[in-house]
Design a protein around this motif. Structure first.
Motif, PDB file in Angstrom:
ATOM      1  N   LEU A  28      -0.174  -5.076   9.448  1.00 40.78           N
ATOM      2  CA  LEU A  28       0.506  -4.215   8.805  1.00 40.78           C
ATOM      3  C   LEU A  28       1.893  -4.309   8.917  1.00 40.78           C
ATOM      4  O   LEU A  28       2.707  -4.128  10.023  1.00 40.78           O
ATOM      5  N   ARG A  29       2.748  -4.207   7.869  1.00 45.68           N
ATOM      6  CA  ARG A  29       4.400  -4.427   8.162  1.00 45.68           C
ATOM      7  C   ARG A  29       5.128  -3.575   6.901  1.00 45.68           C
ATOM      8  O   ARG A  29       4.401  -3.474   5.912  1.00 45.68           O
ATOM      9  N   GLY A  30       5.934  -2.840   7.291  1.00 48.58           N
ATOM     10  CA  GLY A  30       7.086  -2.123   6.597  1.00 48.58           C
ATOM     11  C   GLY A  30       7.927  -1.651   7.074  1.00 48.58           C
ATOM     12  O   GLY A  30       8.393  -2.309   8.278  1.00 48.58           O
TER      13      GLY A  30
ATOM     14  N   ASN B 256       0.276  -6.699  14.314  1.00 45.57           N
ATOM     15  CA  ASN B 256      -0.398  -7.856  14.177  1.00 45.57           C
ATOM     16  C   ASN B 256      -1.489  -8.126  14.982  1.00 45.57           C
ATOM     17  O   ASN B 256      -1.551  -7.914  16.093  1.00 45.57           O
TER      18      ASN B 256
ATOM     19  N   THR C 205       5.692  -1.215   2.335  1.00 40.68           N
ATOM     20  CA  THR C 205       4.347  -1.109   3.406  1.00 40.68           C
ATOM     21  C   THR C 205       3.317  -1.969   3.018  1.00 40.68           C
ATOM     22  O   THR C 205       2.595  -1.717   1.777  1.00 40.68           O
ATOM     23  N   GLU C 206       3.037  -2.922   3.504  1.00 45.78           N
ATOM     24  CA  GLU C 206       1.908  -3.747   2.932  1.00 45.78           C
ATOM     25  C   GLU C 206       0.818  -4.427   4.153  1.00 45.78           C
ATOM     26  O   GLU C 206       1.367  -4.565   5.466  1.00 45.78           O
ATOM     27  N   ILE C 207      -0.229  -4.574   3.803  1.00 44.57           N
ATOM     28  CA  ILE C 207      -1.265  -5.302   4.435  1.00 44.57           C
ATOM     29  C   ILE C 207      -1.233  -6.792   4.279  1.00 44.57           C
ATOM     30  O   ILE C 207      -1.222  -7.195   2.866  1.00 44.57           O
ATOM     31  N   TYR C 208      -1.330  -7.610   5.383  1.00 44.36           N
ATOM     32  CA  TYR C 208      -1.113  -9.009   5.064  1.00 44.36           C
ATOM     33  C   TYR C 208      -2.374  -9.678   6.052  1.00 44.36           C
ATOM     34  O   TYR C 208      -2.753  -9.043   7.007  1.00 44.36           O
TER      35      TYR C 208
ATOM     36  N   ASP D 176       6.090  -4.730  12.290  1.00 40.04           N
ATOM     37  CA  ASP D 176       5.198  -5.615  11.985  1.00 40.04           C
ATOM     38  C   ASP D 176       4.130  -5.708  13.078  1.00 40.04           C
ATOM     39  O   ASP D 176       4.312  -5.986  14.194  1.00 40.04           O
TER      40      ASP D 176
ATOM     41  N   VAL E 285       0.761  -1.238   0.128  1.00 38.08           N
ATOM     42  CA  VAL E 285      -0.020  -0.085   0.034  1.00 38.08           C
ATOM     43  C   VAL E 285       0.789   1.366   0.130  1.00 38.08           C
ATOM     44  O   VAL E 285       0.341   2.448  -0.381  1.00 38.08           O
TER      45      VAL E 285
END
Length: 923
Positions: free
Chosen positions: A443-445, A455, A390-393, A453, A381
């Protein structure tokens, strides 16, 4: 008129023809040519060159050259594969009529699991398993696929030498939810992670299972579909300072597939083909999976499913009477006469005197029907194009299982039967619907120099008890007033957490940057018991019918498992917070040092602090030394604190109503049982890694695990004063058992692993993998019987036979596993060999206690891929080729030596030869 139409058609055809001719140069086909060679420039004949998502492809010739013609213009992903070499993928754009030439230079593939970045055992990023200070085994997709097992738990047992997976039967809920153990310790002393996040436990309490510590609440690893697994990372070391409670024996981290998947369907069919029993135990599995790419920055969303059906097996012998038996079965009324007429060790009915069929017991796998749905995905994202965007997992899934097991057969004259309802007696069933779900989002980045991270996760397990083909004798002999099916209640456990992990590197003058990792977690565990319908537990108070068919008081509740009563309902929540710091660096070029500390506070028993020091010395290019010292802990399970149950257990072949009571119950208080504390451990290990030449690796590790205040489930206590308390509390039980921190144990052993890969010829590779485990457990303190219980009631909390079962009967003293795989582009042959050492079968009767001797179990599989790129694969295989069964009791002394002939803690089960096939199709 006709001429005019003809001329019009001629002109139109001529126009289209000229247009086609004019357009032809722009649509001319392209050609791809070149060679495939190794890193030294030697040709690789037979290497596959394929344009993905198309019909274009070929194999390299004897000189390594290849040519693909007729390629429509466009952009294609080119994949080059060859046995023993790393796959190459490259994107090429073809213009119309273009002649494209590419030379592909392929690197030798590393050993199985080598070079793979793992996420367990170290908080540093981009660390391969072979470079760590702790032993981590990595098992990839191929090894999981070729294990010859259908369920995730059995797969893990097949490939990991320190893992055992007892196939329990006649064990209440353990028939439906089986658990694995590591290094002979309790199932709940091994932590299970999925994508590096804690996976929730089940709500089940193990009461009767063998080879599994009594009172444990295991993780239901079979709730995870095997086709979703990219690899399994098995840390053979404690890790409480890194991950918290439970990580005493080790950690199993399951990594889900994280690249968009082609639509794939895998079907499996298998069954037991054995002698002298009829073929049974058919297993059927359908596993679809597919994925999609999300955007152009590496996002993906994968879906996995499985339908799995296992039909029952039965290895029970006939019941009856024989001169060798100390008593007949049934103990009253008429009986069949049984004998070993052929002198082959197997008893048969030689004179039929009863109408009920034989065998009337069940001893084997129960029926199990499973539906599993899982997903794994990530979507960048922000910071697109960066190394770590930065990504949503999110990942997780749902599984439904309906397991079925049996209790002891009740004969026609049993106190718990009415012949008006069951004229020939009955075999009661446990039917256990199990709903398990988990959802993890995060969300991690990168924030500044810190990787982060965040969670949020929730998982739950709901275990329901339905009792069928039974009866509540306290309702009397009339069908109109009784029933044979009961809802007996449900136990459930939900675990939720919010967790933040951060890490970064600092240059502090060491040979490598100092990796600093820290984190915090808040977790809540909620345990619930829901009561069953009234008919399932009626009779404990004001029984509707006051006598049974033999004139005595009828046993209360549904036979085999009286339902949970309203007074046993529970809804309890425990919370804890934890924080950790982890430091790791090469302080000198060859010396890696790692230290970690973790503090946790629990709302019930208080606080705990644990630490870890690990080091690795690369003494030479081919020799490395490693070692660890650390403390650990395991918090009492919520089920161990609050589970309460009265059920039917056969003791000395007679049915008794036995109860498990919480320590804070009226019964627990009257017996003087203290509250539960956490288990604590001290883990020491030392090992070495040898790489004497390329693609050959050996490792050897010694481990020593001292566990203090280990929680056990006591024996069934039935002294007169105990029975009096149970009667005064109106429990309906004749014996009592409970949990307590009663023993200290030391488990030590050696793990030895080896891996080797070589090319026998172009396109022919041999891979060898071996492992050896020796484990020994002894009780170093206790059993500590609570003072009041020992002094006032004259009871012993853990009798000698239970101590022997714990120390000598949990696992074989040694386990050896060898695997050889011969592969070409189209064919592969896999051979498996296991040796299981001696294992005690403990019993309170010396005549029935014996030691199983060593056994050798072999398996094989042959696979064929008729198309390029393995789009279709057909495999057939067999496990336990020589149809080996575990040793039975040497001397038959009573009917149950015949009825239940094989030990249920056998490390390879007792179902015999298993034959299977597998078909995989990818689109």
């Amino acid at each position: 008129m006709m001429l005019r139409y003809a001329s019009t058609l001629f002109l139109a055809g001529l126009t289209w023809g000229l247009a086609a001719v004019g357009a032809a140069p722009a649509q001319q086909a392209a050609t791809l040519t070149g060679t495939v060679e190794d890193a030294n420039g030697a040709p690789l004949p037979g290497a596959n060159v394929v344009l993905l998502d198309s019909d274009y492809g070929t194999a390299a010739g004897a000189d390594g050259s290849y040519s693909i013609t007729g390629i429509e213009p466009g952009t294609y992903s080119i994949r080059v594969t060859f046995i023993g070499y790393e796959t190459i993928e490259e994107e090429i754009t073809f213009e119309g009529g273009a002649q494209v030439r590419r030379t592909f230079s392929m690197e030798r593939a590393p050993l199985q699991g080598e070079g793979v970045t793992v996420t367990v055992g170290s908080r540093a990023r981009d660390v391969a398993a072979e470079d760590m200070a702790v032993p981590v085994d990595v098992y990839g997709t191929d090894e999981i696929q070729l294990a010859g097992a259908f369920e995730t738990g059995r797969i893990l047992k097949q490939i990991a030498p320190s893992v055992n997976f007892p196939q329990n039967t006649l064990s209440d809920g353990m028939d439906a939810l089986r658990s694995f153990t590591m290094r002979g310790l309790s199932p709940d002393q091994t932590l299970v992670l999925v994508n590096g996040k804690r996976f929730h436990k089940s709500a089940l309490v193990n009461r009767l299972g063998s080879g599994v510590a009594g009172g444990s609440s295991p993780v239901d690893i079979n709730a995870i579909p095997a086709n979703a697994i990219k690899r399994m990372e098995v840390l053979r070391d404690g890790a409480s300072s890194q991950y918290g409670s439970d990580a005493i024996a080790g950690v199993v981290n399951i990594r889900l597939k994280n690249e968009p998947l082609d639509p794939t369907v895998e079907t499996r069919l298998g069954g037991y083909v054995t002698d002298p029993y009829p073929n049974d135990g058919t297993m059927y599995s359908v596993r679809p999976s597919f994925g999609v790419a999300l955007g152009d920055e590496g996002g993906f969303l994968n879906f996995f499913g499985e339908y799995r059906l296992r039909t029952p097996t039965n290895r029970a012998g006939p019941s009856g009477t024989n001169p060798n038996f100390g008593f007949p079965w049934p103990t009253s009324g008429t009986t069949d006469e049984v004998a070993d007429a052929d002198d082959d060790g197997f008893y048969e009915v030689v004179e039929k005197n009863r109408t009920v069929g034989q065998p009337n017991f069940h001893w084997g796998d129960g029926r199990s029907e499973n539906i599993l749905l899982w997903a794994n995905g990530a979507y960048p994202v922000a910071n697109l194009g960066a190394e770590r965007p930065t990504e949503i997992y999110a990942f997780g899934g749902y599984s439904y299982r309906k397991g079925k097991g049996q209790g002891f057969y009740r004969h026609d004259l049993d106190d718990g039967n009415w012949q008006q309802i069951h004229p020939d007696g009955f075999l009661p069933n446990f039917e256990n619907p199990i709903n398990d779900y988990s959802a993890s989002v995060g969300l991690r980045g990168v924030f500044g120099e810190w990787n982060y991270d965040l969670n949020l996760q929730r998982g739950a397990n709901h275990f329901q008890y339905n009792i069928t083909n039974s009866i509540n004798a306290s309702y009397g002999p009339l069908r109109s007033g009784n029933q044979t099916e009961f809802y007996a209640g449900e136990v459930s456990l939900a675990q939720s957490h919010v967790q933040l992990d951060v890490d970064r590197e600092y240059d502090v003058g060491f040979a490598s940057p100092l990796n600093v990792a820290a984190g915090a977690v808040f977790r809540g565990d909620t345990y619930q018991i829901e009561s069953g319908e009234r008919a399932s537990w009626a009779g404990f108070e004001d029984a509707p019918w006051e006598i049974n068919q033999n004139g005595a008081a009828p046993p209360a509740g549904a036979q085999v498992f009286p339902g949970f009563r309203p007074s046993q309902e529970v809804d309890e929540t425990r919370t804890n917070i934890g924080t950790y710091v982890d430091l790791e660096a090469n302080v000198l070029e060859p010396l890696l040092i790692s230290v970690a500390g973790r503090f946790e506070n629990y709302s019930d028993f208080g606080s705990t602090f644990n630490w870890k020091v690990a080091s690795r010395l690369d003494a030479t290019d081919w020799l490395s030394l490693r070692g660890t010292a650390q403390t650990g802990f395991r918090a009492p399970n919520q089920a161990q604190k609050f589970f309460s149950k009265v059920s039917t257990t056969f003791i000395n072949n007679r049915p008794f109503q036995t109860g498990i009571f919480p320590v804070n119950s009226n019964v627990g208080n009257a017996l003087g049982i203290p509250d539960l504390d956490e288990e604590t451990s001290l883990n020491l290990s030392a090992g070495l890694i040898l790489e004497p030449f390329e693609r050959f690796q050996i490792s050897a590790d010694y481990f020593n695990i001292q566990i203090d205040d280990r929680i056990i489930l006591s024996d069934d206590l039935g002294a007169d004063k105990v029975v009096e308390i149970l009667r005064n509390q109106n429990t309906g039980a004749a014996t009592a058992s409970f949990f307590s921190n009663s023993i200290d144990t030391r488990t030590q052993g050696v793990d030895f692993t080896t891996k080797y890969a070589m090319l026998l010829a172009d396109g022919v590779q041999l891979q060898l993998r071996g492992a050896f485990n020796w484990t020994d457990t002894e009780i170093t303190g206790g059993p500590r019987t609570p003072r009041e219980l020992g002094q006032e009631f004259g009871e012993e909390i853990l009798p000698p036979e239970n101590q022997r079962a714990l120390t000598e009967g949990s696992i074989p003293n040694t386990t050896t596993k060898l695997t050889a795989r011969l592969s070409t582009e189209s064919f592969n042959v896999t051979l498996r060999g296991n040796r299981y050492g001696e294992q005690l079968i403990a019993d309170d009767s010396p005549a029935d206690e014996y030691t199983m001797g060593p056994e050798y179990i072999f398996g094989a599989e042959v696979g064929y891929s008729p198309l390029q790129d393995d789009q279709v694969n057909l495999s057939v295989g067999v496990d336990n080729i020589f149809d080996i069964y575990p040793d039975r009791v040497p001397t038959v002394n009573d009917p149950f030596d015949v009825i239940l002939p094989y030990p249920r803690n056998s490390p390879f089960g007792f179902n015999g030869r298993f034959v299977y096939s597998r078909l995989t199709i990818s689109l």
